[in-house]
Structure formats: C-alpha cells, structure tokens
Design a protein around this motif. Structure first.
Motif, PDB file in Angstrom:
ATOM      1  N   SER A 119      10.626  18.186   8.483  1.00  0.00           N
ATOM      2  CA  SER A 119      11.361  18.519   7.262  1.00  0.00           C
ATOM      3  C   SER A 119      11.922  19.935   7.341  1.00  0.00           C
ATOM      4  O   SER A 119      13.050  20.203   6.911  1.00  0.00           O
ATOM      5  CB  SER A 119      10.449  18.390   6.039  1.00  0.00           C
ATOM      6  N   ILE A 120      11.128  20.867   7.890  1.00  0.00           N
ATOM      7  CA  ILE A 120      11.599  22.243   8.079  1.00  0.00           C
ATOM      8  C   ILE A 120      12.836  22.241   8.971  1.00  0.00           C
ATOM      9  O   ILE A 120      13.851  22.882   8.659  1.00  0.00           O
ATOM     10  CB  ILE A 120      10.482  23.112   8.701  1.00  0.00           C
ATOM     11  N   VAL A 121      12.755  21.512  10.072  1.00  0.00           N
ATOM     12  CA  VAL A 121      13.880  21.461  11.007  1.00  0.00           C
ATOM     13  C   VAL A 121      15.111  20.860  10.330  1.00  0.00           C
ATOM     14  O   VAL A 121      16.238  21.353  10.503  1.00  0.00           O
ATOM     15  CB  VAL A 121      13.496  20.641  12.262  1.00  0.00           C
ATOM     16  N   GLY A 122      14.909  19.810   9.532  1.00  0.00           N
ATOM     17  CA  GLY A 122      16.044  19.191   8.838  1.00  0.00           C
ATOM     18  C   GLY A 122      16.732  20.145   7.889  1.00  0.00           C
ATOM     19  O   GLY A 122      17.970  20.180   7.814  1.00  0.00           O
ATOM     20  N   ARG A 123      15.952  20.942   7.165  1.00  0.00           N
ATOM     21  CA  ARG A 123      16.553  21.895   6.215  1.00  0.00           C
ATOM     22  C   ARG A 123      17.256  23.041   6.938  1.00  0.00           C
ATOM     23  O   ARG A 123      18.316  23.505   6.503  1.00  0.00           O
ATOM     24  CB  ARG A 123      15.482  22.428   5.265  1.00  0.00           C
ATOM     25  N   VAL A 124      16.689  23.487   8.049  1.00  0.00           N
ATOM     26  CA  VAL A 124      17.304  24.571   8.807  1.00  0.00           C
ATOM     27  C   VAL A 124      18.584  24.083   9.483  1.00  0.00           C
ATOM     28  O   VAL A 124      19.548  24.849   9.624  1.00  0.00           O
ATOM     29  CB  VAL A 124      16.302  25.127   9.850  1.00  0.00           C
ATOM     30  N   LYS A 125      18.600  22.834   9.884  1.00  0.00           N
ATOM     31  CA  LYS A 125      19.796  22.269  10.509  1.00  0.00           C
ATOM     32  C   LYS A 125      20.988  22.360   9.573  1.00  0.00           C
ATOM     33  O   LYS A 125      22.123  22.599  10.014  1.00  0.00           O
ATOM     34  CB  LYS A 125      19.522  20.811  10.897  1.00  0.00           C
ATOM     35  N   GLU A 126      20.745  22.185   8.278  1.00  0.00           N
ATOM     36  CA  GLU A 126      21.821  22.275   7.293  1.00  0.00           C
ATOM     37  C   GLU A 126      22.384  23.684   7.193  1.00  0.00           C
ATOM     38  O   GLU A 126      23.478  23.883   6.662  1.00  0.00           O
ATOM     39  CB  GLU A 126      21.302  21.823   5.929  1.00  0.00           C
ATOM     40  N   ARG A 127      21.646  24.676   7.685  1.00  0.00           N
ATOM     41  CA  ARG A 127      22.087  26.072   7.654  1.00  0.00           C
ATOM     42  C   ARG A 127      22.407  26.560   9.066  1.00  0.00           C
ATOM     43  O   ARG A 127      22.194  27.737   9.379  1.00  0.00           O
ATOM     44  CB  ARG A 127      21.010  26.947   7.017  1.00  0.00           C
ATOM     45  N   ASN A 128      22.886  25.650   9.887  1.00  0.00           N
ATOM     46  CA  ASN A 128      23.298  25.969  11.252  1.00  0.00           C
ATOM     47  C   ASN A 128      22.148  26.574  12.053  1.00  0.00           C
ATOM     48  O   ASN A 128      22.347  27.444  12.885  1.00  0.00           O
ATOM     49  CB  ASN A 128      24.505  26.924  11.267  1.00  0.00           C
ATOM     50  N   TYR A 129      20.930  26.133  11.778  1.00  0.00           N
ATOM     51  CA  TYR A 129      19.743  26.568  12.490  1.00  0.00           C
ATOM     52  C   TYR A 129      19.540  28.083  12.381  1.00  0.00           C
ATOM     53  O   TYR A 129      19.062  28.731  13.323  1.00  0.00           O
ATOM     54  CB  TYR A 129      19.807  26.165  13.968  1.00  0.00           C
ATOM     55  N   GLY A 130      19.904  28.667  11.243  1.00  0.00           N
ATOM     56  CA  GLY A 130      19.760  30.109  11.068  1.00  0.00           C
ATOM     57  C   GLY A 130      18.319  30.566  11.235  1.00  0.00           C
ATOM     58  O   GLY A 130      17.394  29.960  10.688  1.00  0.00           O
ATOM     59  N   PHE A 131      18.141  31.645  11.974  1.00  0.00           N
ATOM     60  CA  PHE A 131      16.789  32.127  12.258  1.00  0.00           C
ATOM     61  C   PHE A 131      16.114  32.685  11.000  1.00  0.00           C
ATOM     62  O   PHE A 131      14.938  32.422  10.745  1.00  0.00           O
ATOM     63  CB  PHE A 131      16.848  33.200  13.350  1.00  0.00           C
ATOM     64  N   ARG A 132      16.857  33.424  10.192  1.00  0.00           N
ATOM     65  CA  ARG A 132      16.291  33.924   8.943  1.00  0.00           C
ATOM     66  C   ARG A 132      15.978  32.764   8.001  1.00  0.00           C
ATOM     67  O   ARG A 132      14.957  32.781   7.301  1.00  0.00           O
ATOM     68  CB  ARG A 132      17.270  34.915   8.300  1.00  0.00           C
ATOM     69  N   SER A 133      16.849  31.765   7.997  1.00  0.00           N
ATOM     70  CA  SER A 133      16.595  30.572   7.186  1.00  0.00           C
ATOM     71  C   SER A 133      15.315  29.879   7.632  1.00  0.00           C
ATOM     72  O   SER A 133      14.560  29.365   6.798  1.00  0.00           O
ATOM     73  CB  SER A 133      17.776  29.597   7.296  1.00  0.00           C
ATOM     74  N   LEU A 134      15.056  29.882   8.929  1.00  0.00           N
ATOM     75  CA  LEU A 134      13.832  29.271   9.433  1.00  0.00           C
ATOM     76  C   LEU A 134      12.604  30.008   8.904  1.00  0.00           C
ATOM     77  O   LEU A 134      11.609  29.378   8.524  1.00  0.00           O
ATOM     78  CB  LEU A 134      13.842  29.276  10.961  1.00  0.00           C
ATOM     79  N   ILE A 135      12.658  31.333   8.855  1.00  0.00           N
ATOM     80  CA  ILE A 135      11.533  32.106   8.311  1.00  0.00           C
ATOM     81  C   ILE A 135      11.291  31.698   6.859  1.00  0.00           C
ATOM     82  O   ILE A 135      10.145  31.494   6.438  1.00  0.00           O
ATOM     83  CB  ILE A 135      11.816  33.614   8.402  1.00  0.00           C
ATOM     84  N   HIS A 136      12.351  31.577   6.081  1.00  0.00           N
ATOM     85  CA  HIS A 136      12.218  31.168   4.676  1.00  0.00           C
ATOM     86  C   HIS A 136      11.566  29.785   4.577  1.00  0.00           C
ATOM     87  O   HIS A 136      10.669  29.571   3.743  1.00  0.00           O
ATOM     88  CB  HIS A 136      13.589  31.145   4.003  1.00  0.00           C
ATOM     89  N   GLU A 137      12.016  28.850   5.400  1.00  0.00           N
ATOM     90  CA  GLU A 137      11.473  27.499   5.314  1.00  0.00           C
ATOM     91  C   GLU A 137      10.018  27.446   5.782  1.00  0.00           C
ATOM     92  O   GLU A 137       9.228  26.647   5.267  1.00  0.00           O
ATOM     93  CB  GLU A 137      12.330  26.534   6.135  1.00  0.00           C
ATOM     94  N   ILE A 138       9.669  28.274   6.719  1.00  0.00           N
ATOM     95  CA  ILE A 138       8.265  28.370   7.141  1.00  0.00           C
ATOM     96  C   ILE A 138       7.401  28.782   5.958  1.00  0.00           C
ATOM     97  O   ILE A 138       6.354  28.176   5.674  1.00  0.00           O
ATOM     98  CB  ILE A 138       8.118  29.384   8.302  1.00  0.00           C
ATOM     99  N   VAL A 139       7.824  29.816   5.252  1.00  0.00           N
ATOM    100  CA  VAL A 139       7.046  30.337   4.120  1.00  0.00           C
ATOM    101  C   VAL A 139       6.983  29.323   2.982  1.00  0.00           C
ATOM    102  O   VAL A 139       5.965  29.207   2.295  1.00  0.00           O
ATOM    103  CB  VAL A 139       7.645  31.676   3.642  1.00  0.00           C
ATOM    104  N   GLN A 140       8.039  28.568   2.777  1.00  0.00           N
ATOM    105  CA  GLN A 140       8.069  27.571   1.700  1.00  0.00           C
ATOM    106  C   GLN A 140       7.254  26.323   2.030  1.00  0.00           C
ATOM    107  O   GLN A 140       6.951  25.526   1.129  1.00  0.00           O
ATOM    108  CB  GLN A 140       9.518  27.158   1.409  1.00  0.00           C
ATOM    109  N   SER A 141       6.874  26.145   3.272  1.00  0.00           N
ATOM    110  CA  SER A 141       6.248  24.900   3.697  1.00  0.00           C
ATOM    111  C   SER A 141       4.802  24.789   3.229  1.00  0.00           C
ATOM    112  O   SER A 141       4.116  25.789   3.003  1.00  0.00           O
ATOM    113  CB  SER A 141       6.293  24.778   5.227  1.00  0.00           C
ATOM    114  N   SER A 142       4.333  23.566   3.110  1.00  0.00           N
ATOM    115  CA  SER A 142       2.937  23.334   2.738  1.00  0.00           C
ATOM    116  C   SER A 142       1.994  23.768   3.846  1.00  0.00           C
ATOM    117  O   SER A 142       0.852  24.160   3.578  1.00  0.00           O
ATOM    118  CB  SER A 142       2.729  21.849   2.421  1.00  0.00           C
ATOM    119  N   VAL A 143       2.444  23.722   5.099  1.00  0.00           N
ATOM    120  CA  VAL A 143       1.592  24.175   6.203  1.00  0.00           C
ATOM    121  C   VAL A 143       1.275  25.653   6.047  1.00  0.00           C
ATOM    122  O   VAL A 143       0.138  26.085   6.248  1.00  0.00           O
ATOM    123  CB  VAL A 143       2.281  23.915   7.562  1.00  0.00           C
TER     124      VAL A 143
END
Length: 803
Positions: free
Chosen positions: A775-799
């Motif tokens: 799910s994290i990868v899917g959301r980051v893909k929508e933002r052109n795999y942005g590295f900062r976006s990935l950090i945000h999605e990591i923090v938002q994740s249940s993991v």
C-alpha cells in the motif's frame, strides 16, 4: 483446519499443503487439490524424502506449527529456493510459474497469519535501548551540552544492517559502567560550578609566531605569511599553534587567511583537531581550498575538549621534502600554500551560567565555596521542595513522557539520602540527576504492544528523523493527544526534515544503508591505485550524502538512486570521474550528460570502494550488495565448503574466468546466476570507483600511461561487463543494466521502504507487513516515487505506528 490440530507425529508435508492451498485459494480448490501433492511428488520428494534426504532437508520432517520459529524458517527456505529458482536443481524438470506462485503464496499466507498473531500479542520488536549515537544526541538536546562520549561508550553491533536493531541492543555490566561514567561526565559539563571562562581572542600572525617547525627547508617566509611546499605531514607547516591549546571545553571560532602560491589553481588544505602532542588521536575537521594569489578567509566553529589544538596541513602540492631541499625553498618554483594568520576566539559563551545549567536550576542562587578556588555551588532554602520540582521537570524530558509521583520517588529518595549524609544541595542533586541518566526509562524506548500512544509515537518519530529525543513541540502535541492525527504527523515530518538535526537521518540511515561507514575498512594498494588519497575518500562520501539530501529535499524520485541525470561534485571528484570544468573543494549540483558513466549511487566512488577490497573488485561482493541494498532480495549465504576466490592482480586471469568454476558447479550455479550479473555490470569501475576498460596488473600486461607519465602498474586484460540476469534478460554495460532495474520501479520502492521501516522501528518487516508495504508503494507511485513522499508514507503506516 489441519494447521490448528495438535501435532504429535511426523506427517506428509504434501498432504498438509493441500489444506493450505485450499484455504488460500478457495476459488481454485480443484486445481490446488491436484497441484500441491503433484508438485512435491514431481519436483521435491525424490531428493528430499525417505531416510536419507539430500541437503539434510526432509519434507517428511516439516510440521504445520508455524509458531515454531525453526520450523517456520524451514518452510521459508522452500519459498526462497522456489522463488530464486535454486530448486529444483539444474537439469531437473522445472515447475510451471503458476505452480510456484500457488505454493509460495500459500506458505507466505501461513507465515503472515502466525507473525500477525505474534505481533498482536507481543509487539513487533523487543525492548529497544538507545544506541551510542542516539544516547549522545539525546543528552545533547536534554541538557544543551556537547560532550565527547565515544571514548566511554562502546560501538553498537548490527543484525539487520542498522546499529539500532532491537535484537542487538544488549546490556552488559560493562555497558552499565560506561553509562555511569557517561552520566557523570555529562552532569559535570552541564552544571556550571566555576566562574565565567575567560574568552581568548587572538590573531596568530604566522610569519611572526614560533609555529613553523625549525627542521627541514620546505618553507619560505614572505612578506605576508609563510609558504609551504610539501604535503608531507611530518614536514608540513602544521600550524600546530604551540601558543594555543584549549583550556576549557567549549565552542571555538577559527578564521584562517591564506592563498595559493606559484600556481593558477586553487590549493587544498585540511584541518585536524585533537591533543597537541598526539597526531594519531586527532580528528579531521574538514577540507578547504583557497584560490591562487587571492588572500581568502576560511571560517569554522569547533567544539573542543580541554588541551586540544588544531593543525593546518596542505594537500596535493606534489612535492616531497627532498624535492624542495634540492633547490632550496627560496628557489623552488612549484605550487605552495601561504598561511597568513589564524584568528581564534573561544570558548564562546553567550550567558553565564550557560543554558545547560539554567535548564536544570533556573535562576537559583550560587554561593562561593570556602577554599574552593573560585568554585560555586547551587544552594536551596527548601532542598526537598526544589529537588522534587527539578526532578519532575528533568524526568519528564528524560523519560520522554508524562511522569507520576511514583516515577520520581526513587530519585528523590537518593537526594534525601545524600542530604541526610550532610551533603550539599548541589552534591545531592548531582546524584539524583545521574541516577535518572542510567534509569531504564531513559535508556530504553518503552513501547507497549499494539498501537503506539502519542508519547511513544513522538519518540519513534524523533529517533527516526533526528536520532534524538522529541523536542518541546513534539512533546506538547503528544501531551495533548494530537500527534497521532494524520495531518499533524505530516506537518511535523515536514518541520523535522527542515531542521538541522535531520542531518542525523542522512548520516545514520544513508551511512548504513549504503555501507558508507565501511569507507576505511580497506586501503587501496598504493602501487595499483596511487591516485587514491584522503581528499578523494572524504569527497566521495560527501557526494553520496549530499545526493541523498538533494533527493529528500526536493522529493525527487527514488529511482534516482539507480539512475540520475545529476550528481553533487567538487573538483576532486570531477577530476576522478573525468568531468571537466569544475574546480575547488566546494560541492555543487552538476548535470550529467545523457551518455555519462555516472548517475545514481551504484556508480558513485564511495559505494564502489566499500563494495571492493584494497586490490581488486569482486562481482560477488558488488552483486550481493545490489541485491540486498537496492533490490531488497539478499542472496542466501554461501555454504561453508565453498572455496573463496583469491584475487589475481598479476593479470594472468580475469575474475570472470575465475568465477566460471563456481558457475559450472551445480551447487553454486543457481546462486551465482543471481549474484554475478549485477556485479559484472559494475566491473568497469575499479576499487576506488574510477572507470576502466582494462584491469590494472603488477605482473602481466602492457605499460600504462596517464597524462604522458608511465605508471608502476600495467594494463592487464580487457574488462567485460556484459551478462545475463537470472530471468534471461541481457545487458552489455552499466547503462543497460540500470535500465533493466528501472523496469520494476515498484520493487525499488518496496526495497527502500523495507530498509526505512527496519531503521525506523528497530526490526525488519515481516510477511505480515507485506500488504501494508504494498500500500505504501502504491501511494508513493502516485507521487512519481518521491523520496520525501516515501518518508511521509512510512510515518503514516500502521507498521511505523505499531509496537
């Protein structure tokens, strides 16, 4: 279900797998009923059944109890062997792709169910303590002190590739003694018991100071300074500043004026700091350069321990003392560095008592001690009242949560005991404060199973991005119960990434993810790689860290880690990479040509050095590095009876010829089919990250020339970087290999997400986390795999937000 029944005897793995596949794929029950037993019978049982199974792996010994870790790992061995194509072995009938998918998914589902249950009951990770870097940063922010503690605290080990791994955070009696000693040093530094330090403010005029060594003749005194013509440390100007050494711990400001002499190019020098008479114990401050003929001031601040000094050492002047002494320094025509003067100010003290003291005692009065040589102590008219107030505030910040009366009572009791022994108020408080710094509530990140509360979430976030404790704003949000809100978390992540303390994320995550901490693990052979020096080493590491920062700052695609159209370069690296038009030590963002041999971390000198030894490269080492760090598919460990390949630096055979022995070995072939191709793709890059078309040799080969000068090494065999991936895709060079990697951007994102989660939580993700990571990868893909976006999605994740 069969998997829930008590097991008292061995049973058929194939029979049990039918039930697993049926539960995993109920819509294809008929196909599963036929496929599962047939799969094991056809492809596995002939070798791994019966009384003497091959490889000491018996299908009949497998059990459906996935809660048993040893048994679970054996099932996962099947998954890895099937996924990697290792089994069935070469020459045996190959299973259909859909058969493998069904079996692998069925086993993974059972593992995920078991691991999810374990996480729900026990949490994702064991109790995790602060590692050395986190401890040092935490006491810095807790008490506003910058104290050297590396000599007291041992380095941490790593299990998951990061030194904050919970499983490796053991506590020994030796470590507790180190914490006691560290707490004493920290509290002593925080409490101001003496008068305000006298601040030195002086200009050292180099030509008039007794700072130039009397021996040798590599110096020329000129009107405005002293010129140095040799880069040898033993013969350098080494402005050791015999008249200066720091008398007290603190921050000092240095200003150095100099320029390049008898040259048209900038001249580089570096600064060392440490004990005056112990050069081996001095640390690098940094590299600087000054232009030719134009006096330029270099300024920097340093935190210094008592009795330390600095040295100024010129670099890359090209001459050794005998060269200069032959003609005499007055007649020498080669390039040099002129040092004119050095300004020193410090220790820099804005207020007294300092912030560290006021954070503990506020404006409480101090009294001069009789016969105390100017020492002063904090005094109190109501010792227990003041002690409770001070300890309540200190423990709240130190424990990173709200505290109760029960939390502070043990420390208050220690203060009371010292007061009862007629100790002074300050002496008693020192005991209580030191006790807080060795408390488990301070040393450990206390997280309960389940969703993290706001205080635990604040700590996880701050140690993820800052390697330090939460600041006042994070603590306040946690106190209000607002931090867990998604919008609040996004705002805080943005704020924290803009903070200078986020440099710790770059240093600690990137430094370990890419292996940069191993930059000094090997020393390139001086005969084969004479151009390697400390300037190149330091520059190569800085390039990678600045590149990491650039992607993070601008939310650039994480695919840039594989292939990018820019890099961060200075003159030394540009020369090493064969890129013209860049001079000086200052780094800048440099666009790369479309056909550039650089771009991305794979072709950076730092990564190429840490994935090689000091004499030659190894496709095995580099290939395994790519599989693990970039693709997230680490290869299996080699069997103990595999003979290591000794490098041939005499030019008789190539590494490809040597590795063919392993590739022809049936027991090794499947692993090498995965490992070797990524390694061969990087084979055009030598031990220090330079481009090569031919190997360097000290035995057989042809004479090698660089800029018309013959080298001691020879040109050996030609490099062949072409290969075939395990799935059959071919490439002829590093450019084509990068394009193959970019065909699966999701996997690149998934691999990096797993590394980030491992670092952030202190434990590696499990199969139970696969859906969330997807799910994290899917959301980051929508933002052109942005590295900062990935950090945000990591923090938002249940993991991230679960213990």
């Amino acid at each position: 279900m069969v998997r829930n029944a008590p097991i008292t005897a061995r049973f058929s793995a194939a029979s049990w797998l039918v039930a697993v596949v049926l539960s995993a794929f109920p819509h294809s029950a008929a196909a599963a009923d036929e496929t599962a037993p047939a799969f094991f019978t056809k492809h596995c049982r002939s070798c791994h059944g019966g009384v003497e199974p091959k490889g000491e792996f018996s299908l009949d010994a497998l059990q459906p109890d996935f809660a048993d870790q040893v048994n679970r790992e054996r099932w996962l061995q099947i998954v890895e062997q099937l996924r990697n194509g290792t089994m069935p072995p070469k020459g045996r009938p190959r299973p259909a792709a859909d058969e493998i998918v069904s079996v692998v998914e069925a086993i993974n589902k059972q593992v995920a169910v078991t691991e999810s249950a374990a996480i729900a009951a026990q949490g994702r990770t064991v109790l995790r303590r602060l590692n050395r870097a986190e401890y040092v940063n935490t006491v810095r922010d807790l008490l506003a002190v910058d104290v050297e503690l590396k000599d007291l605290l041992p380095p941490d080990t790593s299990i998951t590739g990061f030194d904050n791994s919970a499983e490796s955070m053991h506590v020994s009696s030796y470590l507790m003694k180190s914490y006691l000693d560290s707490a004493e040093r920290v509290i002593n530094a925080a409490i101001a018991s003496g008068p305000k330090p006298n601040t030195l403010s002086r200009r050292f005029d180099i030509k008039n100071e007794r700072t130039v060594k009397a021996t040798g003749s590599v110096y020329r005194h000129i009107d405005d300074g002293v010129a140095i013509f040799s880069s040898w440390v033993s013969a350098n100007i080494q402005v050791t500043l015999w008249q200066f050494q720091s008398r007290q711990r603190g921050k000092y400001r240095f200003r150095i004026s100099g320029y390049g002499y008898q040259t048209e190019k900038p001249v580089t020098f570096h600064i060392m700091v440490g004990p005056m008479n112990a050069a081996a114990q001095q640390d690098l401050v940094g590299y600087f350069d000054v232009p030719a003929g134009k006096p330029t001031v270099v300024e920097f601040d340093l935190s210094m321990e008592p009795a330390h000094t600095i040295r100024i050492i010129a670099d890359d002047l090209g001459a050794i003392p005998p060269d200069v002494e032959k003609v005499g320094a007055e007649n020498y025509k080669g390039p040099g560095l002129v040092v004119q003067w050095v300004d020193i100010e410090g220790p820099l003290v804005d207020t007294w008592p300092p912030a560290s003291h006021r954070m503990l005692f506020g404006d409480m009065p101090q009294e001069r001690l009789a016969n105390g040589y100017g020492r002063r102590e904090v005094v109190s008219q109501q010792p227990l009242v003041d002690a409770e107030r001070i300890l309540r505030d200190f423990t709240r910040r130190a424990f990173r949560r709200s505290v109760t009366d029960a939390d502070i009572q043990p420390f208050l009791a220690r203060v009371q005991a010292k007061l009862d022994e007629n100790a002074s108020f300050e002496e008693a408080m020192r005991v209580g404060l030191r006790a807080v710094l060795v408390s488990p509530h301070f040393l450990f990140l206390r997280e309960k199973p389940g969703k993290l509360d706001d205080f635990a979430l604040a700590s996880r976030l701050s140690y993820f991005l800052w390697s330090s404790m939460p600041d006042d704003q994070l603590a306040a949000l946690a106190e209000q119960g607002m931090l867990n809100q998604p919008d609040t978390l996004r705002q805080q992540v943005e704020r924290m990434l803009r903070d200078p303390k986020a440099a710790a994320f770059t240093e600690n995550f990137a430094g370990q993810w890419l292996g940069l901490r191993a930059i000094d693990a090997t020393m390139p052979d001086r005969m084969l790689y004479p151009e390697y020096d400390d300037v190149l080493k330091v520059s190569s590491v800085k390039e990678t860290l600045l590149f990491f920062d650039e992607l993070l700052k601008d939310d650039l695609s994480l695919t840039n880690f594989v292939a990018s159209d820019f890099s961060m370069l200075n003159g030394r690296l540009a020369e090493h990479y064969g890129i013209s038009g860049i001079e000086g030590m200052e780094f800048r963002k440099v666009p790369l040509a479309p056909n550039s041999r650089r771009g991305g971390v794979l072709t950076m000198a730092s990564v190429l050095k840490v994935t090689a030894n000091g004499t030659t490269t190894s496709p095995i080492l580099r290939g395994a590095w790519v599989l693990d760090r970039i693709l997230g598919t680490p290869p299996p460990k080699p069997t103990v009876d595999v003979e290591a390949i000794e490098p041939d630096i005499r030019g008789a055979t190539t590494i490809r010829e040597q590795l063919s022995k392993h590739r022809d070995n049936a027991a090794c072939a499947s692993c090498h089919a995965q490992i070797d191709p990524p390694g061969f793709a990087l084979e055009n890059y030598d031990v220090i990250g330079g481009w090569r078309d031919r190997y360097r040799s000290i035995g057989q080969g042809e004479p090698a020339y660089v800029n018309g000068q013959r080298k001691r090494y020879l040109n050996g065999p030609a490099v062949d970087a072409a290969d075939v991936l395990s799935d059959g895709r071919q490439f002829k060079d590093i450019y084509e290999f990068k394009q193959l990697l970019l065909e699966d951007k999701d996997q690149l994102a998934r691999a990096l997400a797993e590394k980030l989660l491992t670092y952030a939580t202190g434990t590696a993700p499990t199969r139970a986390d696969r859906a969330e990571i997807d799910s994290i990868v899917g959301r980051v893909k929508e933002r052109n795999y942005g590295f900062r976006s990935l950090i945000h999605e990591i923090v938002q994740s249940s993991v991230f937000q679960m213990k």
